[in-house]
Design a protein around this motif. Structure first.
Motif, mmCIF file in Angstrom:
data_model
loop_
_atom_site.group_PDB
_atom_site.id
_atom_site.type_symbol
_atom_site.label_atom_id
_atom_site.label_comp_id
_atom_site.label_asym_id
_atom_site.label_seq_id
_atom_site.Cartn_x
_atom_site.Cartn_y
_atom_site.Cartn_z
ATOM 1 N N SER A 58 19.471 -6.875 7.531
ATOM 2 C CA SER A 58 18.524 -5.404 7.364
ATOM 3 C C SER A 58 16.609 -5.480 7.885
ATOM 4 C CB SER A 58 18.453 -5.034 6.511
ATOM 5 O OG SER A 58 17.750 -4.908 4.862
ATOM 6 N N TYR A 59 16.057 -6.523 7.541
ATOM 7 C CA TYR A 59 14.527 -6.633 7.972
ATOM 8 C C TYR A 59 14.442 -8.050 8.195
ATOM 9 C CZ TYR A 59 9.403 -6.358 7.364
ATOM 10 O OH TYR A 59 8.239 -5.580 8.063
ATOM 11 N N LEU A 60 13.413 -8.265 9.485
ATOM 12 C CA LEU A 60 13.282 -8.747 10.263
ATOM 13 C C LEU A 60 12.515 -10.392 9.468
ATOM 14 C CD1 LEU A 60 13.411 -10.995 12.962
ATOM 15 C CD2 LEU A 60 10.982 -9.538 13.057
ATOM 16 N N GLU A 118 8.256 3.115 20.435
ATOM 17 C CA GLU A 118 7.651 3.287 19.177
ATOM 18 C C GLU A 118 7.406 2.358 18.072
ATOM 19 O OE1 GLU A 118 10.625 6.124 17.249
ATOM 20 O OE2 GLU A 118 10.811 7.283 19.194
ATOM 21 N N ARG A 119 7.954 1.377 18.441
ATOM 22 C CA ARG A 119 7.745 0.071 17.592
ATOM 23 C C ARG A 119 6.903 -1.186 18.103
ATOM 24 N NH1 ARG A 119 8.021 -0.015 12.492
ATOM 25 N NH2 ARG A 119 8.878 -2.339 12.719
ATOM 26 N N PRO A 120 6.264 -2.132 17.886
ATOM 27 C CA PRO A 120 6.035 -3.036 18.739
ATOM 28 C C PRO A 120 6.432 -3.733 19.603
ATOM 29 C CG PRO A 120 4.953 -3.544 16.422
ATOM 30 C CD PRO A 120 6.326 -2.458 16.429
ATOM 31 N N ALA A 125 3.338 5.390 20.788
ATOM 32 C CA ALA A 125 3.342 3.685 20.105
ATOM 33 C C ALA A 125 3.182 3.797 18.491
ATOM 34 C CB ALA A 125 2.994 2.967 21.647
ATOM 35 N N TYR A 126 3.257 4.310 17.530
ATOM 36 C CA TYR A 126 3.152 3.739 16.606
ATOM 37 C C TYR A 126 1.675 3.522 15.971
ATOM 38 C CZ TYR A 126 4.284 0.101 12.697
ATOM 39 O OH TYR A 126 5.342 -0.768 11.156
ATOM 40 N N TRP A 127 0.775 2.773 15.922
ATOM 41 C CA TRP A 127 -0.345 3.101 15.798
ATOM 42 C C TRP A 127 -1.542 3.273 17.026
ATOM 43 C CZ3 TRP A 127 -1.919 3.641 10.839
ATOM 44 C CH2 TRP A 127 -0.970 3.534 9.975
ATOM 45 N N SER A 132 -3.698 -5.188 7.934
ATOM 46 C CA SER A 132 -4.189 -4.214 8.449
ATOM 47 C C SER A 132 -3.777 -2.636 8.047
ATOM 48 C CB SER A 132 -4.763 -3.813 9.426
ATOM 49 O OG SER A 132 -3.781 -3.614 10.190
ATOM 50 N N GLY A 133 -2.501 -2.921 7.653
ATOM 51 C CA GLY A 133 -1.151 -1.918 8.399
ATOM 52 C C GLY A 133 -1.582 -0.621 8.895
ATOM 53 N N THR A 134 -2.422 -1.452 10.311
ATOM 54 C CA THR A 134 -2.003 -0.586 11.173
ATOM 55 C C THR A 134 -2.062 -1.886 12.491
ATOM 56 O OG1 THR A 134 -4.632 -1.666 11.552
ATOM 57 C CG2 THR A 134 -3.829 0.484 10.475
ATOM 58 N N TRP A 186 0.870 -1.553 0.096
ATOM 59 C CA TRP A 186 0.359 0.517 -0.100
ATOM 60 C C TRP A 186 0.966 1.200 -0.293
ATOM 61 C CZ3 TRP A 186 -3.423 1.740 4.190
ATOM 62 C CH2 TRP A 186 -2.759 1.846 5.982
ATOM 63 N N ASP A 187 1.630 1.182 0.405
ATOM 64 C CA ASP A 187 2.780 2.441 0.495
ATOM 65 C C ASP A 187 3.616 2.710 -0.675
ATOM 66 O OD1 ASP A 187 3.452 1.064 2.743
ATOM 67 O OD2 ASP A 187 5.080 2.390 3.183
ATOM 68 N N SER A 188 3.303 1.743 -2.009
ATOM 69 C CA SER A 188 3.375 1.457 -2.833
ATOM 70 C C SER A 188 2.427 2.848 -3.582
ATOM 71 C CB SER A 188 3.943 0.284 -4.176
ATOM 72 O OG SER A 188 5.567 0.320 -4.220
HETATM 73 C C1 9YW Z 1 6.865 -2.975 9.913
HETATM 74 C C2 9YW Z 1 5.979 0.275 5.312
HETATM 75 C C3 9YW Z 1 4.952 -0.413 6.271
HETATM 76 C C4 9YW Z 1 3.292 -0.442 6.218
HETATM 77 C C5 9YW Z 1 2.717 -0.686 7.122
HETATM 78 C C6 9YW Z 1 3.270 -0.359 8.298
HETATM 79 C C7 9YW Z 1 4.863 -0.279 8.689
HETATM 80 C C8 9YW Z 1 6.087 -2.751 8.713
HETATM 81 O O1 9YW Z 1 5.354 -0.197 7.396
HETATM 82 O O2 9YW Z 1 5.078 -1.446 8.758
HETATM 83 O O3 9YW Z 1 7.348 -3.785 9.517
HETATM 84 O O4 9YW Z 1 6.568 -2.608 10.897
HETATM 85 O O5 9YW Z 1 2.399 -0.314 10.101
HETATM 86 O O6 9YW Z 1 1.677 -0.063 7.140
HETATM 87 O O7 9YW Z 1 3.122 -0.235 4.851
HETATM 88 O O8 9YW Z 1 6.004 1.626 5.539
#
Ligand code: 9YW
Length: 442
Positions: A85-87, A212-214, A370-372, A176-178, A38-40
């Motif tokens: 670099s990403y989990l 700031e992160r989960p 905290a993020y969302w 959900s993106g959230t 959804w970013d794209s």
């Molecule tokens: C993550 C990239 C993404 C968004 C999500 C947002 C976050 C990825 O970043 O999720 O690893 O935390 O919650 O909506 O698409 O910007």
């Protein structure tokens, strides 16, 4: 362009150039080195202001990752991203080896999906190009991408809604993106985490504070749910039978309705078959009916529904305004707008700008950093702004745009913002934030 925001357009272009990977854009420079779905779409909406060709390639590169089921995966991976670099990298998902429907994609993909903003973005590229030298380019992009968009919406209307409710089922909070919204707390609490291999959290290295992160508990559940989906070999039927997290997501479903409205327009531009147009029309009606049924008179919001407990998820978040995004009756819109601008959301007088926080500050589980769980997300403000404009709420839309631009002028193109202080949080130079600014400023 408004004078008071002089220089901001160029700044936003700089961010998108910095994150440009050649035909597609990473979501953020370090925290998110891949292409997110959804970013794209939001990025394409911003890029449309710089020309149709590059905006279109943002979506076509994403569509190259589409599964044969019609699913657009939530991440299309960057083969050049630094390892670790990403989990969850491509090897973790193993999409192509676990599912035949993922085996033909040129770049590896994840196996989840995200809200379908894509048709809205595709139409926007055409609208911006109409009457300019780019019009033919934009039209042929729509003709080429129409079948993919239709397949994507059909997947959501069928595999993700076997009940025919008009509401999309998600398998994971990431869909959900959230991600860590309190919307998912109850449903996640019912997920019993099994044996997990130890894992590192690269994301924590790219933000100022872990808050700031989960949390670790949330991440354990996120990873466990992915493990279960892998065990189902990403097969929708198996997932539906056994998965512990199945939720009807109202925001996702409302975005689908809005995207179906855009798809109807696209189908006319490309001269699609009348029966496609009728089918999309039925999806729209079904979506609106489904959302109506989720309206909760006590909270005055639309609520997600946990299919496992068969209960609504009662918490006041921005997703509750979903009918504003899908379009709804004047009566419901009036009620929702009253609440949106009340002290429960954007009318809270402690707010730095009158912008809706992701979670109501009156919720016990609200957290301003905290993020969302509280921060303001510019892309969500953009979605609401677009909906207000479509509903003829010009004055409110103009105020929302101005406050959002003031927020970005003060804090830069951050991922999200502390609602009371306006402090920028999460990643810097977040692509979709720059992209919505471009759209607002053009
Ligand atoms: C993550 C990239 C993404 C968004 C999500 C947002 C976050 C990825 O970043 O999720 O690893 O935390 O919650 O909506 O698409 O910007």
């Amino acid at each position: 362009m408004s004078d008071s925001f002089a220089g901001m357009f160029e700044e936003a272009v700089r961010v998108l150039r910095r994150n440009d990977m050649g035909g597609w854009t990473r979501a953020a420079p370090e925290l998110y080195p891949h292409q997110w779905s959804w970013d794209s779409a939001f990025i394409a909406i911003g890029l449309a202001r710089l020309g149709a060709r590059r905006a279109a390639s943002e979506l076509t590169t994403l569509l190259d990752g589409q599964w044969t089921t019609g699913k657009i995966p939530h991440i299309v991976f960057n083969p050049k991203a630094p390892p670790g670099s990403y989990l969850l990298g491509p090897e973790h998902w193993a999409s192509a080896s676990l599912s035949r429907s993922a085996s033909g994609t040129p770049r590896p993909t994840s196996a989840l999906c995200q809200p379908p903003v894509h048709a809205i973005a595709a139409l926007r590229i055409f609208e911006v190009a109409r009457g300019t030298a780019d019009e033919d380019e934009a039209r042929s992009f729509l003709s080429g991408g129409y079948a993919n968009l239709l397949a994507w919406h059909r997947y959501l209307a069928t595999a993700r809604d076997p009940e025919g409710s008009g509401l999309v089922t998600i398998y994971h909070p990431w869909e959900s993106g959230t991600d860590n919204s309190p919307r998912w707390d109850e449903a996640l609490a019912n997920v019993k985490v099994g044996e997990l291999s130890p894992y590192a959290r690269p994301d924590l290295g790219f933000v100022d504070e872990p808050s700031e992160r989960p949390t670790a508990e949330e991440y354990d559940r996120y990873l466990w749910l992915v493990d279960l989906l892998k065990r189902s070999r990403y097969d929708e039927g198996r997932i539906y039978r056994s998965h512990p997290f199945l939720v009807k997501d109202v925001l996702f479903s409302a975005i689908l309705v809005a995207a179906n409205e855009a798809l109807v327009e696209i189908s006319r531009i490309v001269g699609a078959r009348e029966r496609d147009v009728e089918m999309i029309g039925r999806w729209i009606e079904r979506g609106r009916r489904g959302l109506d049924a989720c309206y909760d008179g006590d909270l005055g919001l639309c609520l997600d529904r946990d299919l496992r407990s068969d209960e609504p998820l009662r918490v006041r978040t921005i997703a509750g305004f979903a009918p504003l995004i899908s379009g709804c009756t004047d009566t419901l819109r009036e009620k929702l707008l009253l609440l949106l601008y009340s002290g429960t959301f954007a009318g809270d007088d402690r707010l730095r700008w009158p912008l809706p926080p992701s979670t109501s500050p009156r919720e016990a589980r609200f957290h301003p950093r905290a993020y969302w769980r509280g921060p303001v997300w510019p892309v969500i403000s953009w979605l609401l702004w677009r909906s207000l404009k479509l509903a003829g709420e010009e004055g409110r839309a103009a105020d929302l745009r101005r406050s959002s631009l003031e927020q970005l002028a003060a804090g830069g193109f951050a991922e999200y913002f502390e609602p009371f202080t306006g402090e920028p949080l999460g990643s810097d130079d977040q692509s979709w934030t720059a992209a919505v600014a471009l759209d607002w400023l053009a």
